[in-house]
Design an enzyme around this catalytic site. Structure first.
Site, PDB file in Angstrom:
ATOM      1  N   CYS A   2       0.849  -1.183   0.000  1.00 39.23           N
ATOM      2  CA  CYS A   2       0.000   0.000   0.000  1.00 39.23           C
ATOM      3  C   CYS A   2       0.886   1.234   0.000  1.00 39.23           C
ATOM      4  O   CYS A   2       2.075   1.166  -0.277  1.00 39.23           O
ATOM      5  CB  CYS A   2      -0.929   0.011   1.215  1.00 39.23           C
ATOM      6  SG  CYS A   2      -0.090   0.071   2.809  1.00 39.23           S
ATOM      7  N   ARG A  49      -4.636   0.827   0.611  1.00 41.83           N
ATOM      8  CA  ARG A  49      -4.297  -0.596   0.589  1.00 41.83           C
ATOM      9  C   ARG A  49      -4.506  -1.247  -0.763  1.00 41.83           C
ATOM     10  O   ARG A  49      -5.547  -1.065  -1.401  1.00 41.83           O
ATOM     11  CB  ARG A  49      -5.114  -1.354   1.639  1.00 41.83           C
ATOM     12  CG  ARG A  49      -4.734  -2.834   1.745  1.00 41.83           C
ATOM     13  CD  ARG A  49      -5.622  -3.570   2.718  1.00 41.83           C
ATOM     14  NE  ARG A  49      -5.228  -4.983   2.789  1.00 41.83           N
ATOM     15  CZ  ARG A  49      -6.064  -5.996   2.975  1.00 41.83           C
ATOM     16  NH1 ARG A  49      -7.355  -5.751   3.115  1.00 41.83           N
ATOM     17  NH2 ARG A  49      -5.629  -7.244   3.033  1.00 41.83           N
ATOM     18  N   LEU A  50      -3.499  -2.007  -1.182  1.00 46.92           N
ATOM     19  CA  LEU A  50      -3.607  -2.959  -2.286  1.00 46.92           C
ATOM     20  C   LEU A  50      -3.648  -4.338  -1.631  1.00 46.92           C
ATOM     21  O   LEU A  50      -2.650  -4.788  -1.065  1.00 46.92           O
ATOM     22  CB  LEU A  50      -2.413  -2.841  -3.237  1.00 46.92           C
ATOM     23  CG  LEU A  50      -2.385  -3.792  -4.429  1.00 46.92           C
ATOM     24  CD1 LEU A  50      -3.508  -3.464  -5.405  1.00 46.92           C
ATOM     25  CD2 LEU A  50      -1.035  -3.721  -5.147  1.00 46.92           C
ATOM     26  N   ASN A  74       3.396  -0.761   4.773  1.00 42.62           N
ATOM     27  CA  ASN A  74       3.437  -0.931   3.324  1.00 42.62           C
ATOM     28  C   ASN A  74       4.468  -1.993   3.008  1.00 42.62           C
ATOM     29  O   ASN A  74       5.629  -1.859   3.394  1.00 42.62           O
ATOM     30  CB  ASN A  74       3.813   0.401   2.660  1.00 42.62           C
ATOM     31  CG  ASN A  74       4.253   0.225   1.218  1.00 42.62           C
ATOM     32  OD1 ASN A  74       3.698  -0.578   0.484  1.00 42.62           O
ATOM     33  ND2 ASN A  74       5.267   0.984   0.817  1.00 42.62           N
ATOM     34  N   GLU A  76       5.470  -6.390   2.423  1.00 44.14           N
ATOM     35  CA  GLU A  76       5.146  -7.773   2.765  1.00 44.14           C
ATOM     36  C   GLU A  76       6.185  -8.308   3.750  1.00 44.14           C
ATOM     37  O   GLU A  76       7.380  -8.041   3.616  1.00 44.14           O
ATOM     38  CB  GLU A  76       5.145  -8.668   1.517  1.00 44.14           C
ATOM     39  CG  GLU A  76       4.168  -8.255   0.434  1.00 44.14           C
ATOM     40  CD  GLU A  76       2.704  -8.400   0.828  1.00 44.14           C
ATOM     41  OE1 GLU A  76       2.424  -9.153   1.785  1.00 44.14           O
ATOM     42  OE2 GLU A  76       1.848  -7.749   0.184  1.00 44.14           O
ATOM     43  N   ILE A 287       9.256  -7.789 -22.518  1.00 43.90           N
ATOM     44  CA  ILE A 287       9.052  -6.620 -23.372  1.00 43.90           C
ATOM     45  C   ILE A 287      10.173  -6.527 -24.393  1.00 43.90           C
ATOM     46  O   ILE A 287      11.332  -6.864 -24.110  1.00 43.90           O
ATOM     47  CB  ILE A 287       8.983  -5.323 -22.523  1.00 43.90           C
ATOM     48  CG1 ILE A 287       8.613  -4.113 -23.398  1.00 43.90           C
ATOM     49  CG2 ILE A 287      10.278  -5.079 -21.769  1.00 43.90           C
ATOM     50  CD1 ILE A 287       8.283  -2.865 -22.583  1.00 43.90           C
TER      51      ILE A 287
END
Length: 641
Positions: A2, A49-50, A74, A76, A287
């Site tokens: 987040c 928050r995500l 924020n 993990e 990419i």
């Protein structure tokens, strides 16, 4: 994952909820799933928050059993399950399944030392209501950024600097003392920030506010001791085991997960280990660029495709000719600060592509620093051989080198560029030589470019060398990188560009236990006989094929230097035109003009310097002139019409 933010007031007045909401609205992209705040008199902490772990119950702020401790975090915590089980045995009760809740109970158990127990990427703010104390901190390597603003009334913090600009009395002003360092390195090194009055909290740092006193301290550094008595077989086994464990730990998620795949050693190793620990095919994303020779040099799709086939991944590719003019204003708004590393463009594009399918991505960032993967790490190896040559031959070579052309976007000219750089620095001390490899413009060139002499600010590289210890030359370079370019360039752009599209990017090769292992490894095991990543490749020899392990390295960027000579030449000239430069009052126009013409004539490769200057002007229009990035993009497009 987040974005966090908050305020603690020194005058005892209550923090206004509207201020925290305003800060959070600026960083909605970091956390579109949820928001929350807690205010206790003079302190307010908040987050966007995500949702990644405990999707339904992981709302923040989190609190302990008696609501005397409150936390926003924020990132993990990868070892949260082990820590949770340990704390539950000790009698601590958990309210949620969130990985971040372990911070609260570890703090109850161990005080500030709790950070030593964490394995993860994070920045956090913890409010201890009993002590009326705020504690904020950042992870060991600086994977997650944290900015701080302090004045006579308050201390405020935020994951992104732009959130601080939402506070009353705060305006975006250029810190002119940071400009010289920015032009020297191509990024603003911590604790400095391009915004006046704002600073970055350095990696592995805690800051507390209690009873009006602010205290800041470092809680972790790279180990300086080199383990000399370990056999090559043991090193191989230790590296292999820790690499695999680091990747396995960082696969924890309650949402779909994938990996960036360039086909280089680092990303291929991450994908290979992920495949071993997943019951489903790994989703991979690559990419490439369309165009001529310059674009082809940056196109790694065949290698990525090869690795994807080996590990049977669900592989997707995107081939682009990026609309750089439209992208730059938007991306520089997200970056908060200008930079010269074109990887921020590539990282955004592949993140945007991956976000169509997944919420979490693993990246191979950090492997080159840990295990000796950059060509610049070979400087000492070649200098030792070069100095065996007769003096007259070395002098002649140095004179001839000054006339060599340079252009990184052509195979031959790039080789000449590297030779030119080496010969110009071969007689320097190892520290000075390494500085020359890292710098965008040398300090004399910066002084000549600036209209007014720069204030004597801190020399970030000198400080990093001073704290690097006396270990072997390669590990000294690694220690310097870990203090400067890694957190303030590579990790900063990785975080900002992935979170711009609400994608959590994890970097398993920067697991702190793997970092500590690599820091204790002798240079002779990392680089041998001019072969980069010797030990890492040995550890991966049964995972990856030889054509991937021994392929030619290419940076994860764009052929910007070639574009500046071709389709983006009008943009370059207009952004650095005399009226623009005069308006800013920063630079000497004749010096700028000479830099442009020398780059166009291949006398130098001025890609990084020119992009640093262009991006500073675009950043100034966004933040100093308070213009909308979309409006600026329209203006920039008109330059090419």
């Amino acid at each position: 994952m987040c974005g966090i933010h908050g305020i603690v007031r020194f005058d005892g007045l209550k923090v206004e909820a509207g201020l925290l909401s305003a800060m959070g609205n600026v960083t909605r992209h970091r956390g579109p799933d949820d928001e929350g705040m807690h205010i206790d008199g003079p302190c307010g902490i908040a987050m966007r928050r995500l949702s990644i772990i405990d999707l339904a119950g992981g709302h923040q702020p989190l609190s302990n059993a008696d609501n005397t401790l409150w936390l926003v975090c924020n990132g993990e915590i990868y070892n949260f399950r082990e820590l949770r089980a340990e704390l539950q045995v000790k009698g601590y009760r958990f309210k949620t399944g969130s990985d971040c809740e372990v911070l609260l109970h570890l703090y109850e158990a161990d005080g500030d030392d709790f950070v030593h127990r964490l394995n993860g990427m994070f920045d956090f703010a913890l409010w201890d209501s009993r002590r009326q104390r705020l504690l904020i901190g950042r992870d060991r390597l600086g994977v997650k950024p944290l900015y701080v603003l302090q004045d006579g009334q308050r201390l405020a913090f935020a994951t992104e600097a732009k959130a601080l600009l939402a506070l009353p009395g705060v305006t975006a002003e250029l810190d002119r003392s940071a400009v010289a360092g920015y032009l020297h390195l191509g990024y603003v090194a911590a604790p400095n920030c391009i915004f006046k009055g704002v600073r970055k909290l350095p990696p592995a740092t805690l800051l507390s506010v209690e009873n009006g006193e602010i205290r800041e301290w470092r809680y972790w550094r790279l180990p300086e001791r080199i383990e000399q008595g370990v056999s090559e077989r043991d090193w191989t086994d230790r590296v292999r085991t820790q690499l695999e464990e680091s990747v396995r730990m960082q696969m924890v998620s309650d949402v779909p997960i994938g990996a960036f795949l360039s086909g280089g050693v680092d990303s291929s190793a991450v994908v290979g280990f992920m495949a071993r620990h997943s019951q489903q095919p790994i989703r991979t994303y690559a990419i490439g660029f369309t165009g001529g020779e310059a674009e082809a040099l940056y196109n790694e799709l065949p290698y990525a495709r090869r690795v994807a086939e080996i590990f049977a991944t669900q592989h997707r590719e995107i081939v682009v000719k990026p609309d750089v003019v439209s992208l730059l204003p938007k991306l520089l708004w997200h970056m908060d600060e200008p930079l010269s590393d074109t990887a921020f463009i590539t990282t955004f594009l592949v993140s945007e592509f991956a976000r169509q399918d997944v919420k979490v991505i693993l990246s191979g960032v950090g492997g080159d620093e840990l295990f000796g993967g950059y060509r610049r790490y070979l400087g000492g190896h070649y200098v030792e051989r070069y100095r065996r040559l007769p003096g007259w031959l070395r002098r002649s070579a140095a004179i001839a080198a000054g006339r060599l052309p340079a252009d990184r976007h052509s195979g031959l000219l790039n080789t000449l560029r590297l030779a030119k750089g080496f010969l110009a620095t071969a007689d320097m001390t190892s520290d000075a030589r390494y500085r020359s490899y890292l710098q965008v413009l040398d300090r004399d060139a910066v002084s000549g470019l600036l209209l007014q002499p720069a204030a004597a600010g801190p020399d970030s590289l000198a400080q990093a060398f001073a704290s690097a210890g006396q270990q072997d030359e390669l590990n000294r370079m690694f220690a310097v990188d870990a203090e400067t370019q890694l957190p303030d360039d590579l990790l900063m752009l990785t975080d900002k560009m992935s979170m711009a599209v609400s994608l959590e990017c994890r970097v398993p090769l920067l697991d702190h236990q793997l970092v500590e292992l690599a820091a204790s490894m002798p240079a002779s095991k990392k680089v041998r006989g001019g072969r980069l990543k010797y030990m890492m490749k040995a550890a991966l020899s049964d995972l990856l094929p030889d054509d991937i392990l021994n392929r030619k390295k290419r940076g994860f960027g764009t052929p910007m230097g070639a574009w500046l000579k071709r389709e983006l030449a009008p943009l370059l000239r207009r952004l650095l035109a005399p009226d623009v430069v005069s308006h800013r009052g920063l630079f000497r126009q004749p010096v700028l003009d000479r830099l442009i013409t020398d780059h166009e004539a291949n006398r130098i490769d001025g890609t990084d310097a020119l992009l640093a200057l262009m991006n500073l002007e675009i950043w100034s229009r966004i933040y100093l002139d308070k213009r909308d990035p979309a409006d600026i993009a329209t203006e920039l497009k008109s330059y090419l019409a």
